[in-house]
Design a protein around this motif. Structure first.
Motif, PDB file in Angstrom:
ATOM      1  N   PRO A 222       0.719  -1.229  -0.218  1.00  0.00           N
ATOM      2  CA  PRO A 222       0.106  -0.028  -0.020  1.00  0.00           C
ATOM      3  C   PRO A 222       0.817   1.350  -0.099  1.00  0.00           C
ATOM      4  CG  PRO A 222      -0.072  -1.135   1.897  1.00  0.00           C
ATOM      5  CD  PRO A 222       0.816  -1.897   1.373  1.00  0.00           C
ATOM      6  N   VAL A 224       0.268   4.246  -0.901  1.00  0.00           N
ATOM      7  CA  VAL A 224      -0.300   5.514  -0.852  1.00  0.00           C
ATOM      8  C   VAL A 224       0.133   6.013   0.645  1.00  0.00           C
ATOM      9  CG1 VAL A 224      -2.257   6.018  -2.041  1.00  0.00           C
ATOM     10  CG2 VAL A 224      -2.396   4.372  -0.427  1.00  0.00           C
ATOM     11  N   GLY A 225       0.311   5.000   1.707  1.00  0.00           N
ATOM     12  CA  GLY A 225       0.690   5.451   2.855  1.00  0.00           C
ATOM     13  C   GLY A 225       2.156   6.140   3.264  1.00  0.00           C
ATOM     14  N   THR A 304      -4.589   5.877 -13.406  1.00  0.00           N
ATOM     15  CA  THR A 304      -5.708   5.894 -12.424  1.00  0.00           C
ATOM     16  C   THR A 304      -5.134   6.064 -10.880  1.00  0.00           C
ATOM     17  OG1 THR A 304      -5.496   3.490 -13.173  1.00  0.00           O
ATOM     18  CG2 THR A 304      -7.629   4.655 -13.006  1.00  0.00           C
ATOM     19  N   LEU A 307      -4.065   9.744  -9.738  1.00  0.00           N
ATOM     20  CA  LEU A 307      -5.069  10.766  -9.452  1.00  0.00           C
ATOM     21  C   LEU A 307      -5.547  10.322  -8.005  1.00  0.00           C
ATOM     22  CD1 LEU A 307      -6.647  12.856 -10.470  1.00  0.00           C
ATOM     23  CD2 LEU A 307      -8.336  11.456 -11.243  1.00  0.00           C
ATOM     24  N   ILE A 308      -5.523   8.944  -7.769  1.00  0.00           N
ATOM     25  CA  ILE A 308      -5.938   8.362  -6.387  1.00  0.00           C
ATOM     26  C   ILE A 308      -4.888   8.962  -5.265  1.00  0.00           C
ATOM     27  CG2 ILE A 308      -6.092   6.403  -4.681  1.00  0.00           C
ATOM     28  CD1 ILE A 308      -7.351   4.961  -6.967  1.00  0.00           C
ATOM     29  N   ILE A 311      -5.115  12.742  -4.440  1.00  0.00           N
ATOM     30  CA  ILE A 311      -6.131  13.045  -3.803  1.00  0.00           C
ATOM     31  C   ILE A 311      -5.971  12.530  -2.294  1.00  0.00           C
ATOM     32  CG2 ILE A 311      -8.607  12.554  -3.266  1.00  0.00           C
ATOM     33  CD1 ILE A 311      -9.208  12.649  -6.242  1.00  0.00           C
ATOM     34  N   VAL A 312      -5.446  11.426  -2.066  1.00  0.00           N
ATOM     35  CA  VAL A 312      -5.110  10.861  -0.863  1.00  0.00           C
ATOM     36  C   VAL A 312      -4.045  11.890  -0.256  1.00  0.00           C
ATOM     37  CG1 VAL A 312      -4.161   8.849   0.549  1.00  0.00           C
ATOM     38  CG2 VAL A 312      -5.814   8.543  -1.224  1.00  0.00           C
ATOM     39  N   PHE A 315      -5.361  14.462   1.597  1.00  0.00           N
ATOM     40  CA  PHE A 315      -5.808  14.560   3.184  1.00  0.00           C
ATOM     41  C   PHE A 315      -4.752  14.765   4.419  1.00  0.00           C
ATOM     42  CE2 PHE A 315      -9.117  11.491   1.154  1.00  0.00           C
ATOM     43  CZ  PHE A 315      -9.909  12.347   0.717  1.00  0.00           C
ATOM     44  N   ILE A 327     -13.069  18.132  -1.065  1.00  0.00           N
ATOM     45  CA  ILE A 327     -13.757  17.120  -0.769  1.00  0.00           C
ATOM     46  C   ILE A 327     -13.883  16.909   0.813  1.00  0.00           C
ATOM     47  CG2 ILE A 327     -14.111  14.628  -0.571  1.00  0.00           C
ATOM     48  CD1 ILE A 327     -13.479  14.513  -3.341  1.00  0.00           C
ATOM     49  N   ILE A 343     -16.071  15.220  -7.294  1.00  0.00           N
ATOM     50  CA  ILE A 343     -16.215  13.742  -7.588  1.00  0.00           C
ATOM     51  C   ILE A 343     -16.355  13.647  -9.071  1.00  0.00           C
ATOM     52  CG2 ILE A 343     -17.010  11.471  -7.742  1.00  0.00           C
ATOM     53  CD1 ILE A 343     -17.377  11.739  -4.478  1.00  0.00           C
ATOM     54  N   ALA A 346     -13.319  14.755 -10.684  1.00  0.00           N
ATOM     55  CA  ALA A 346     -12.205  13.971 -10.745  1.00  0.00           C
ATOM     56  C   ALA A 346     -12.542  12.990 -11.942  1.00  0.00           C
ATOM     57  CB  ALA A 346     -11.943  13.385  -9.271  1.00  0.00           C
ATOM     58  N   ALA A 347     -13.817  12.558 -11.826  1.00  0.00           N
ATOM     59  CA  ALA A 347     -13.954  11.344 -12.695  1.00  0.00           C
ATOM     60  C   ALA A 347     -13.965  11.595 -14.206  1.00  0.00           C
ATOM     61  CB  ALA A 347     -15.440  10.906 -12.365  1.00  0.00           C
ATOM     62  N   GLY A 350     -10.253  11.913 -14.764  1.00  0.00           N
ATOM     63  CA  GLY A 350      -9.421  10.650 -14.736  1.00  0.00           C
ATOM     64  C   GLY A 350      -9.820   9.869 -16.053  1.00  0.00           C
ATOM     65  N   MET A 351     -11.171   9.938 -16.590  1.00  0.00           N
ATOM     66  CA  MET A 351     -11.489   9.140 -17.666  1.00  0.00           C
ATOM     67  C   MET A 351     -10.788   9.882 -19.008  1.00  0.00           C
ATOM     68  SD  MET A 351     -15.246   8.420 -17.229  1.00  0.00           S
ATOM     69  CE  MET A 351     -16.057   8.183 -15.693  1.00  0.00           C
TER      70      MET A 351
ATOM     71  N   VAL B 241      -5.277  -1.229   0.922  1.00  0.00           N
ATOM     72  CA  VAL B 241      -5.215   0.511   0.736  1.00  0.00           C
ATOM     73  C   VAL B 241      -6.596   0.868   0.842  1.00  0.00           C
ATOM     74  CG1 VAL B 241      -5.026   2.112  -1.095  1.00  0.00           C
ATOM     75  CG2 VAL B 241      -3.542   0.007  -0.922  1.00  0.00           C
ATOM     76  N   LEU B 276       3.616   1.980   8.488  1.00  0.00           N
ATOM     77  CA  LEU B 276       3.954   1.752   7.147  1.00  0.00           C
ATOM     78  C   LEU B 276       4.612   0.417   7.095  1.00  0.00           C
ATOM     79  CD1 LEU B 276       5.128   4.820   5.339  1.00  0.00           C
ATOM     80  CD2 LEU B 276       3.020   3.333   4.894  1.00  0.00           C
TER      81      LEU B 276
END
Lengths: 373, 305
Positions: A222, A224-225, A304, A307-308, A311-312, A315, A327, A343, A346-347, A350-351, B241, B276
């Protein structure tokens, strides 16, 4: 589905619309259908169209679609009556169900149509998912407004669209921050370095045998952590988001490019040797073109992921703009229509991003068997 | 026959050959650790130097190095610091204490597993429907692909809010987000797997006048098992995730995501790194488990492995 069953289904849908006329539209004291001549005519026309659609010819598909469209229009118009919106009753929901049935059957007909030439087939295959999407939005709208769901829980698509139109400048700013600055920069850096490291690793087998298992391993983590760490290192602005995106894009690119470079077989390599090609020439003329499908696979996966990741990362701290920032703020303020507008933004972004990469792939790897007709 | 063929390389197994084969990996990992320590020294040095200067203490180079390796709030924690933090936070507190990392890991792991189960089952059912209904294939498949273009994680806060309003809190909304993320690889992989039998095999089923259910049970399903496990391996990580990210925007009190968030608010760098590493370990264990199940299933189905 057999043609007979389809015909019966269309008759049921038509009958459903007519029966709904006799049932109460609303649990409140609302005017009945008899006083709304225009809508009454439209609804009867929709029922007639469904009845005609049961006729087994290709033309009847059109009737099915027309009936669905008329029915949708009538039910949405009815919601303008404040006595119906939020208090819709049996008659109303029976209408929606009948239209739903008609829509399913019409799209089944459409999917079964045989298309003679390329253009018609293309049109058919494009229209089915589009109609499906539009109908889904219709169902969402009707459900939310018919049951009177609180906008704090689930806003209707129309109010989201309205909000989207009203707040275009904010959305544009967020788009610039998240997509243009963070995503594109990080995507370019991550994919670029992944590609370069892969080419170097391909040259030195020792490096390749060390990096490939590691890359596979990290691809499964993971990633994104690492966002909070990157925010700590690079600050709140777009640089930290770009860093997260870059790290996320690096390993898929590395693994895929390495796999792609290994595709060219001994036969082709022997041919290059017999031409007396230098290693660089072999790389440019044989290995890289052969690796293109794999490289584009990574580019598509990364489009894909990027973008995720951005956005993460938002946060964990941002300047006062960005899709992820907006958001989390708007959720806290309970204005969910703005959240859905973000959203949607973003959609679409992304598309579009994915679509552009896919088009580029088609242009670059047009020789690949998967594009052969 | 197959058994002896498998046993043969085992008999010739030599430690030196194994080391030779894996030397590149060890080298790369070792280089990574060296780089990590170097980075820890270089990135933390200014901070340590400032501290010495503030106290007007004369310092030697070795003191500087020692300082960078034990900084309280390092920019880059040294590997051993992360290892110590990991050990302390797992064994230093009782299991149900919110200061225990294992407790947070358990919270996230349970959401992951529930979400993974929901997502996998949903993905398989969707694939079966798509393979059998032409309309659904045409209308739904493009939208399934589009749904992954949407940064689903952006919807996470909404899902939590909506479920919270109905009175469902805790594990379930997080699992829904995990499921939403991880059904996709399963659905796509299973559509591929269920359509993987050759036309010849399908024709054979027709000559036996097998109905659709029988074709599914006896031909399509067994043929799709390798695809299933390949997709499950991808989606289990995505599920993790999803569970971690679902904890971010909602201010969750427990879980690895909450641990990351509180670490980032209070500048507890070492805590973030430990969380992590913990997530990485969970991901590795989950994938290893699915791999093991895949191997068992393959052997059960008579694969020559």
């Amino acid at each position: 589905m057999s043609a007979r069953l389809q015909a019966i289904g269309f008759w049921v849908a038509a009958a459903g619309l007519l029966v709904a006329l006799a049932l109460p539209l609303s649990s409140q004291a609302a005017a009945a259908f008899t006083s709304r001549t225009g809508l009454l005519v439209a609804l009867v026309a929709a029922a007639a169209a469904f009845a005609l659609a049961s006729w087994r010819t290709p033309v009847s598909t059109v009737f099915g679609l027309v009936g669905t469209a008329l029915g949708c229009a009538v039910t949405v118009m009815l919601l303008q009556d404040p006595a119906i919106a939020g208090y819709a009753s049996w008659g109303y929901w029976l209408m929606v169900l009948a239209i739903w049935l008609g829509a399913i059957l019409a799209s089944t007909r459409l999917a079964d149509l045989s298309a003679a030439d390329q253009v018609t087939r293309w049109l058919r295959d494009l229209s089915i998912p589009l109609l499906f999407g539009v109908f889904l939005i219709y169902l969402w709208e009707v459900t939310v407004r018919g049951f009177g769901v609180s906008p704090v829980l689930m806003p209707a698509p129309t109010s989201t669209a309205l909000r989207l139109a009203q707040s275009l400048p904010t959305l544009g700013e967020d788009f610039m921050q998240t997509f243009v600055r963070s995503v594109l920069a990080g995507y370019a850096i991550g994919c670029g370095t992944g590609f370069i490291v892969a080419v170097v690793a391909y040259r030195y087998d020792f490096l390749k045998r060390g990096l490939l298992p590691l890359g596979n391993f990290v691809s499964a983590l993971p990633v994104v952590g690492i966002a909070p760490i990157m925010v700590m290192w690079f600050g709140f602005d777009w640089q930290s988001k770009a860093a997260v995106v870059a790290v996320m894009c690096f390993f898929p690119m590395l693994v895929n490019t390495l796999a792609g470079l290994a595709v060219a077989g001994p036969m082709e390599r022997d041919l290059m040797r017999s031409y007396g090609a230098r290693p660089l020439q072999t790389l440019l003329k044989l290995n890289l073109p052969a690796a293109m499908p794999f490289i584009f696979n990574a580019l598509k996966i990364n489009s894909t992921l990027a973008l995720i990741g951005a956005i993460v990362a938002e946060f964990f701290g941002t300047p006062l703009r960005g899709i992820g920032f907006r958001i989390s703020i708007e959720v806290a303020r309970m204005s969910l229509d703005m959240v859905w507008a973000e959203i949607a933004l973003a959609a679409v972004a992304g598309m579009a991003f994915y679509g552009i990469v896919a088009l580029a792939e088609r242009a670059v790897t047009s020789w690949h068997p998967s594009y052969r007709k | 026959m197959t058994n002896s063929a498998v046993a043969l390389p085992r008999a010739n197994w030599r430690p030196t050959a194994w080391v030779g084969e894996h030397a590149p990996i060890f080298t790369v990992v070792a280089v990574l650790f060296v780089v990590w320590y170097l980075a820890a020294f270089l990135m933390n040095a200014p901070q340590v130097r400032d501290a010495f200067a503030r106290n007007e203490v004369k310092y030697t180079f070795s003191e500087l190095v020692a300082g960078t390796m034990e900084a309280k709030r390092p920019v880059v924690p040294a590997p051993h610091q992360v290892a110590i933090e990991l050990y302390d936070s797992i064994f230093g507190y009782p299991l149900n204490s919110p200061r225990n990392l294992a407790y947070h890991a358990w919270v996230t792991l349970s959401a992951t597993v529930v979400g993974f189960a929901i997502g996998a089952i949903f993905g398989i059912l969707l694939a079966i429907l798509i393979v059998h209904l032409r309309t659904l294939e045409k209308s739904l498949l493009p939208w399934i692909i589009c749904s992954q273009m949407v940064p689903i994680l952006a919807i996470a806060p909404i899902i939590i809010v909506v479920f919270g309003a109905i009175g469902i809190r805790g594990l379930f909304p997080k699992s829904i987000i995990s499921a939403y993320l991880c059904f996709f690889p399963v659905a796509i992989g299973m559509v591929k797997g269920l359509t993987s039998p050759d036309p010849i095999q399908l024709d054979l089923m027709r000559t036996w006048s097998a109905n659709k259910l029988q074709v599914l049970r006896k031909l399509r399903w067994p043929a799709s098992i390798p695809f299933l496990f390949a997709s499950l391996k991808v989606s289990v990580t995505i599920s993790l995730v999803g569970a971690i990210v679902a904890e971010l925007p909602t201010g969750a009190q427990a879980g690895i995501g909450a641990r990351l968030l509180s670490g980032s608010y209070y500048g507890q760098t070492v805590q973030i790194w430990a969380a992590l590493v913990c997530a990485a370990v969970i991901a590795t264990v989950l994938i290893a488990m699915i791999d093991a199940i895949a191997k068992l299933t393959a052997r059960h189905m008579g694969a020559a492995t």
